[in-house]
Motif scaffolding. Structure first.
Motif, PDB file in Angstrom:
ATOM      1  N   TYR A 154      38.558  25.056  48.842  1.00 35.57           N
ATOM      2  CA  TYR A 154      38.121  24.702  50.241  1.00 35.57           C
ATOM      3  C   TYR A 154      38.140  25.680  51.313  1.00 35.57           C
ATOM      4  O   TYR A 154      39.119  26.566  51.404  1.00 35.57           O
ATOM      5  CB  TYR A 154      38.829  23.608  50.678  1.00 35.57           C
ATOM      6  CG  TYR A 154      38.457  22.940  52.234  1.00 35.57           C
ATOM      7  CD1 TYR A 154      37.598  21.775  51.948  1.00 35.57           C
ATOM      8  CD2 TYR A 154      38.784  23.374  53.359  1.00 35.57           C
ATOM      9  CE1 TYR A 154      37.395  21.237  53.424  1.00 35.57           C
ATOM     10  CE2 TYR A 154      38.317  22.931  54.416  1.00 35.57           C
ATOM     11  CZ  TYR A 154      37.676  21.712  54.615  1.00 35.57           C
ATOM     12  OH  TYR A 154      37.203  21.065  55.538  1.00 35.57           O
ATOM     13  N   ARG A 155      37.016  26.098  52.032  1.00 34.84           N
ATOM     14  CA  ARG A 155      37.074  27.251  52.811  1.00 34.84           C
ATOM     15  C   ARG A 155      36.886  27.195  54.458  1.00 34.84           C
ATOM     16  O   ARG A 155      35.944  26.122  54.684  1.00 34.84           O
ATOM     17  CB  ARG A 155      35.893  28.301  52.299  1.00 34.84           C
ATOM     18  CG  ARG A 155      36.021  28.775  50.932  1.00 34.84           C
ATOM     19  CD  ARG A 155      34.870  29.616  50.449  1.00 34.84           C
ATOM     20  NE  ARG A 155      34.901  30.910  50.838  1.00 34.84           N
ATOM     21  CZ  ARG A 155      33.992  31.887  51.079  1.00 34.84           C
ATOM     22  NH1 ARG A 155      32.726  31.382  50.387  1.00 34.84           N
ATOM     23  NH2 ARG A 155      33.749  33.011  51.490  1.00 34.84           N
ATOM     24  N   ARG A 156      37.655  27.686  55.217  1.00 31.28           N
ATOM     25  CA  ARG A 156      37.539  27.347  56.578  1.00 31.28           C
ATOM     26  C   ARG A 156      36.165  28.145  57.079  1.00 31.28           C
ATOM     27  O   ARG A 156      36.205  29.418  56.725  1.00 31.28           O
ATOM     28  CB  ARG A 156      38.925  27.612  57.204  1.00 31.28           C
ATOM     29  CG  ARG A 156      39.884  27.059  56.530  1.00 31.28           C
ATOM     30  CD  ARG A 156      40.046  25.221  56.591  1.00 31.28           C
ATOM     31  NE  ARG A 156      40.003  25.052  57.964  1.00 31.28           N
ATOM     32  CZ  ARG A 156      40.913  24.785  58.862  1.00 31.28           C
ATOM     33  NH1 ARG A 156      42.046  24.653  58.178  1.00 31.28           N
ATOM     34  NH2 ARG A 156      40.734  24.012  59.911  1.00 31.28           N
TER      35      ARG A 156
ATOM     36  N   ARG B 284      35.078  26.821  64.392  1.00 38.26           N
ATOM     37  CA  ARG B 284      36.592  26.617  63.921  1.00 38.26           C
ATOM     38  C   ARG B 284      36.951  25.262  63.873  1.00 38.26           C
ATOM     39  O   ARG B 284      36.692  24.548  65.059  1.00 38.26           O
ATOM     40  CB  ARG B 284      37.371  27.852  64.335  1.00 38.26           C
ATOM     41  CG  ARG B 284      37.267  29.043  64.184  1.00 38.26           C
ATOM     42  CD  ARG B 284      37.988  29.934  65.108  1.00 38.26           C
ATOM     43  NE  ARG B 284      37.768  31.369  64.935  1.00 38.26           N
ATOM     44  CZ  ARG B 284      38.174  32.148  63.885  1.00 38.26           C
ATOM     45  NH1 ARG B 284      39.115  31.735  63.187  1.00 38.26           N
ATOM     46  NH2 ARG B 284      37.956  33.466  63.853  1.00 38.26           N
TER      47      ARG B 284
ATOM     48  N   ASN C 122      31.751  22.727  52.322  1.00 39.21           N
ATOM     49  CA  ASN C 122      32.565  22.542  51.310  1.00 39.21           C
ATOM     50  C   ASN C 122      32.061  21.375  50.240  1.00 39.21           C
ATOM     51  O   ASN C 122      32.891  21.165  49.078  1.00 39.21           O
ATOM     52  CB  ASN C 122      33.968  22.263  51.625  1.00 39.21           C
ATOM     53  CG  ASN C 122      34.572  23.545  52.213  1.00 39.21           C
ATOM     54  OD1 ASN C 122      34.952  24.578  51.402  1.00 39.21           O
ATOM     55  ND2 ASN C 122      34.725  23.684  53.418  1.00 39.21           N
TER      56      ASN C 122
ATOM     57  N   GLU D 240      32.137  21.757  58.681  1.00 35.08           N
ATOM     58  CA  GLU D 240      33.024  22.141  57.743  1.00 35.08           C
ATOM     59  C   GLU D 240      32.862  21.466  56.327  1.00 35.08           C
ATOM     60  O   GLU D 240      32.877  22.139  55.201  1.00 35.08           O
ATOM     61  CB  GLU D 240      34.594  22.621  58.191  1.00 35.08           C
ATOM     62  CG  GLU D 240      35.354  23.336  57.186  1.00 35.08           C
ATOM     63  CD  GLU D 240      36.429  23.815  57.884  1.00 35.08           C
ATOM     64  OE1 GLU D 240      36.549  24.703  58.591  1.00 35.08           O
ATOM     65  OE2 GLU D 240      37.580  23.134  57.585  1.00 35.08           O
TER      66      GLU D 240
ATOM     67  N   PRO E 126      32.104  30.990  56.307  1.00 39.01           N
ATOM     68  CA  PRO E 126      33.048  31.123  56.133  1.00 39.01           C
ATOM     69  C   PRO E 126      34.189  32.314  56.419  1.00 39.01           C
ATOM     70  O   PRO E 126      33.481  33.237  56.379  1.00 39.01           O
ATOM     71  CB  PRO E 126      33.265  31.008  54.307  1.00 39.01           C
ATOM     72  CG  PRO E 126      31.706  31.844  54.116  1.00 39.01           C
ATOM     73  CD  PRO E 126      30.934  31.099  55.203  1.00 39.01           C
ATOM     74  N   HIS E 127      35.529  31.999  56.847  1.00 38.07           N
ATOM     75  CA  HIS E 127      36.089  32.645  57.473  1.00 38.07           C
ATOM     76  C   HIS E 127      37.013  33.705  56.545  1.00 38.07           C
ATOM     77  O   HIS E 127      37.329  34.791  56.803  1.00 38.07           O
ATOM     78  CB  HIS E 127      37.132  31.983  58.589  1.00 38.07           C
ATOM     79  CG  HIS E 127      37.786  32.793  59.266  1.00 38.07           C
ATOM     80  ND1 HIS E 127      39.397  33.223  59.403  1.00 38.07           N
ATOM     81  CD2 HIS E 127      37.246  33.614  60.639  1.00 38.07           C
ATOM     82  CE1 HIS E 127      39.343  34.071  60.462  1.00 38.07           C
ATOM     83  NE2 HIS E 127      38.297  34.192  60.916  1.00 38.07           N
ATOM     84  N   SER E 128      37.097  33.190  55.443  1.00 36.34           N
ATOM     85  CA  SER E 128      38.011  33.670  54.331  1.00 36.34           C
ATOM     86  C   SER E 128      37.904  33.057  53.104  1.00 36.34           C
ATOM     87  O   SER E 128      37.705  32.053  52.862  1.00 36.34           O
ATOM     88  CB  SER E 128      39.520  33.759  54.827  1.00 36.34           C
ATOM     89  OG  SER E 128      39.942  32.547  55.021  1.00 36.34           O
ATOM     90  N   GLY E 129      38.477  33.726  51.824  1.00 34.35           N
ATOM     91  CA  GLY E 129      38.438  33.188  50.801  1.00 34.35           C
ATOM     92  C   GLY E 129      37.143  33.166  49.927  1.00 34.35           C
ATOM     93  O   GLY E 129      36.186  33.493  50.632  1.00 34.35           O
ATOM     94  N   SER E 130      37.225  33.024  48.648  1.00 30.63           N
ATOM     95  CA  SER E 130      35.787  32.958  47.861  1.00 30.63           C
ATOM     96  C   SER E 130      35.633  31.551  47.052  1.00 30.63           C
ATOM     97  O   SER E 130      34.778  31.450  46.580  1.00 30.63           O
ATOM     98  CB  SER E 130      35.809  34.365  47.164  1.00 30.63           C
ATOM     99  OG  SER E 130      36.912  34.422  46.220  1.00 30.63           O
TER     100      SER E 130
END
Length: 584
Positions: A86-88, A539, A560, A556, A79-83
């Motif tokens: 929906y995470r990228r 990505r 999720n 991805e 995961p690139h960001s967030g916790s």
């Protein structure tokens, strides 16, 4: 134990082995060899004839330099960001190699001494899914969020990208030596459907694939049903998954069923059967005419009360419905809730014999070998196990751990277990690597085989005991659990071996595994395991619905997927490893 096999002194001699002994037949570097259907020695696959015969091959070319690029030693999707939500995904940190000395101590200086014996790739649990199949159990999601996965319509695109990754590898990452072959350890299909079997064979051997069934022009399934229970990618409907952050992707379903092309593997490949290949839906025995007709018919159940969903799922999990009786009764009871879809005869379940015939079809030979391990001898005997020569030093053995009596857990019959024991004994001067779908822990189903009621079934502990009797066994490579796990098996006064279980390519993380066997020239051997992902970029771009874009999205969406297990990657000791063994 002598590591040099003399073809001239092998147990079975025929024209093919005589030619090999005189140098008239050689195999190029990096190519595994399966005993051909026309070889007398291939009777070993049925348990009624001689053991597998060694065949000479040319010495490999000078190895390439070791490398990490394109493997999880370089980077892993993360995961690139967030916790939450929906995470990228993006490029994450690499998984470092762990040296395991459970069975033998790793000695210093071995990297300068080692000699490569073999290298190959394991695929497992591809689960190529016909998502429009009428028998699918998507409605179990009313009782558990993880019973249906939003990425299932992209399994073919994901598998093709995995083939592209293997084709791009320079060789084995540790030794740089050529890769010999790819072995797939079962659950190649998902619904035991002829459509899926055709897709699998084309993914592996090359061809054009339309991952669609029923109406050739339109998708017909849960993802355009208007039901909030499922992700409706093309619709503005705020379904349960969009509430979790899943995107609105106009054109997704049309792209998902669009024709795509697989280049096919550039290496020979071998096949091992899994429960989803052997049994309808991976858990029901063959023989129910209602379910067989429903599979090709024009009705599909898409939702169910939660209580009924929980009851059916419990019956499957607890092995209470091996014949599918409860499923049949449920479909009849909910006849008024069935939706119309386009009938399609190609969705019919395939029998074990049809599975073998499809592998033996010349249209699917690809890079070889003919039958991908299976032979006419298997077809005549009704068996799905065989032995093949990996190299002069190593024999491969593929066993069938599926239980025809029903249920998704595995076992093995006495006849096959004795054949395994004999094959290992007859090839005591070769190292051995055994392949199966089920693991030692998941072989707990001792239900009688309806076609062979007197053939006692055996669990994983009996397979472990049989392998431990033979000091030439190096590894047991398998799948089924969708989780990376490596277990050291040691028996007093007997053989020690590694059990290597690899994660699937349907549940995140999507992985395959390279395995290299080396002689450290110090009284030990090492098995190097290196995990790889598909060639798709980490990505994603929601506007890119190309074949490559869909393969990236497949990963991805899987990350999720609601309710997914976060334990499937295993620990570092189960991923990229060096597994040390004492030489017998």
């Amino acid at each position: 134990m002598s590591r040099i096999r003399s073809v001239a002194t092998s147990a079975a001699m025929n024209r093919r082995t005589l030619l090999a002994a005189t140098g008239a037949v050689t195999l190029s570097a990096g190519i595994g060899y399966a005993l051909r259907p026309d070889s007398e020695a291939h009777a070993a696959t049925t348990g009624t004839g001689e053991s597998a015969v060694a065949v000479s091959r040319q010495a490999p070319a000078a190895p390439l330099a070791p490398y990490e690029r394109g493997t999880t030693l370089e980077s892993v999707a993360a995961p690139h960001s967030g916790s939450g939500g929906y995470r990228r995904l993006g490029d994450g940190p690499a998984w470092k190699r762990v040296v395991r000395g459970d069975l033998a101590a790793a000695k210093s200086g071995r990297a300068d001494r080692r000699t490569a014996l073999a290298a190959f790739v394991q695929f497992t649990d591809l689960h190529l899914i016909d998502v429009q199949h009428p028998l699918r159990l998507e409605y179990l999601r009313t009782g558990a969020a993880n019973a249906w996965r939003p990425h299932e319509s992209l399994t073919v695109a994901g598998a093709v990208s995995l083939v592209e990754r293997v084709n791009a590898l320079r060789g084995a990452p540790v030794t740089g030596s050529p890769l010999h072959f790819v072995m797939t350890t079962g659950d190649n299909t998902d619904n035991n459907s002829k459509t899926e079997l055709d897709w699998f064979l084309k993914v592996m051997s090359g061809g054009r694939i339309s991952p669609n069934s029923g109406d050739p022009r339109h998708y017909e399934g849960v993802q355009n049903s208007g039901l909030k229970l499922y992700w409706q990618p093309d619709a503005a409907l705020r379904d349960a998954d969009k509430q979790r952050g899943f995107p609105h992707l106009h054109g997704f379903l049309a792209a998902a069923i669009r024709e795509l092309r697989s280049p096919g593997l550039g290496l020979p490949w071998y096949s091992t059967v899994g429960n989803h290949d052997a049994l309808p839906l991976g858990c029901y025995r063959h023989g129910d005419s209602f379910l067989a007709e429903f599979a090709v018919g024009g009705k599909k159940l898409m939702t169910l009360p939660a209580s009924a969903s929980v009851a059916l799922r419990a019956a499957i999990k607890n092995d209470k419905d091996p014949k599918g009786t409860q499923l049949r009764d449920l479909l009849k009871a909910h006849a008024r809730q069935l939706r119309s879809v386009t009938p399609d005869e190609s969705r019919a379940p395939f029998t074990p014999a049809e599975y073998l015939k499809a592998h033996l079809d010349p249209a699917h030979t690809g890079p070889g070998p003919i039958g991908h391990g299976y032979s006419q001898a298997n077809l005549a005997a009704g068996t799905q196990y065989y032995a093949f020569r990996i190299s002069d030093d190593i024999i491969g053995i593929s066993i069938d751990t599926t239980d025809p009596g029903g249920h998704y857990m595995g076992s093995i019959g006495t006849t096959q277990l004795r054949w395994l024991d004999k094959t290992l004994s007859d090839n005591k001067d070769s190292y051995a690597i055994v392949f199966s779908h089920h693991t030692s822990k998941s072989m707990t189903n001792r239900r009688t085989d309806p076609a062979h009621p007197s053939d006692k079934r055996h669990g994983g502990e009996d397979v472990v005991a049989t392998l431990a009797k033979h000091r030439n066994v190096l590894a047991w490579v398998n799948g089924h659990t969708h989780k990376n796990e490596i277990i050291a098996h040691s028996a007093p006064n007997h053989g020690s071996f590694w059990e290597i279980n690899t994660a699937s390519h349907v549940d995140f993380p999507h992985l395959a595994r390279i395995i290299e066997v080396v002689d450290n020239k110090d009284g030990t051997l090492s098995l190097f395991t290196t995990l790889i992902e598909s060639a798709a970029p980490h990505r994603t771009d929601f506007s890119d619905l190309s074949q490559t874009g869909l393969a990236a999205l497949y990963r991805e969406l899987a990350f999720n997927s609601p309710g997914r297990s976060t334990e499937l990657a295993g620990a570092s000791r189960d991923r990229n490893t060096e597994l040390v063994l004492k030489k017998a």
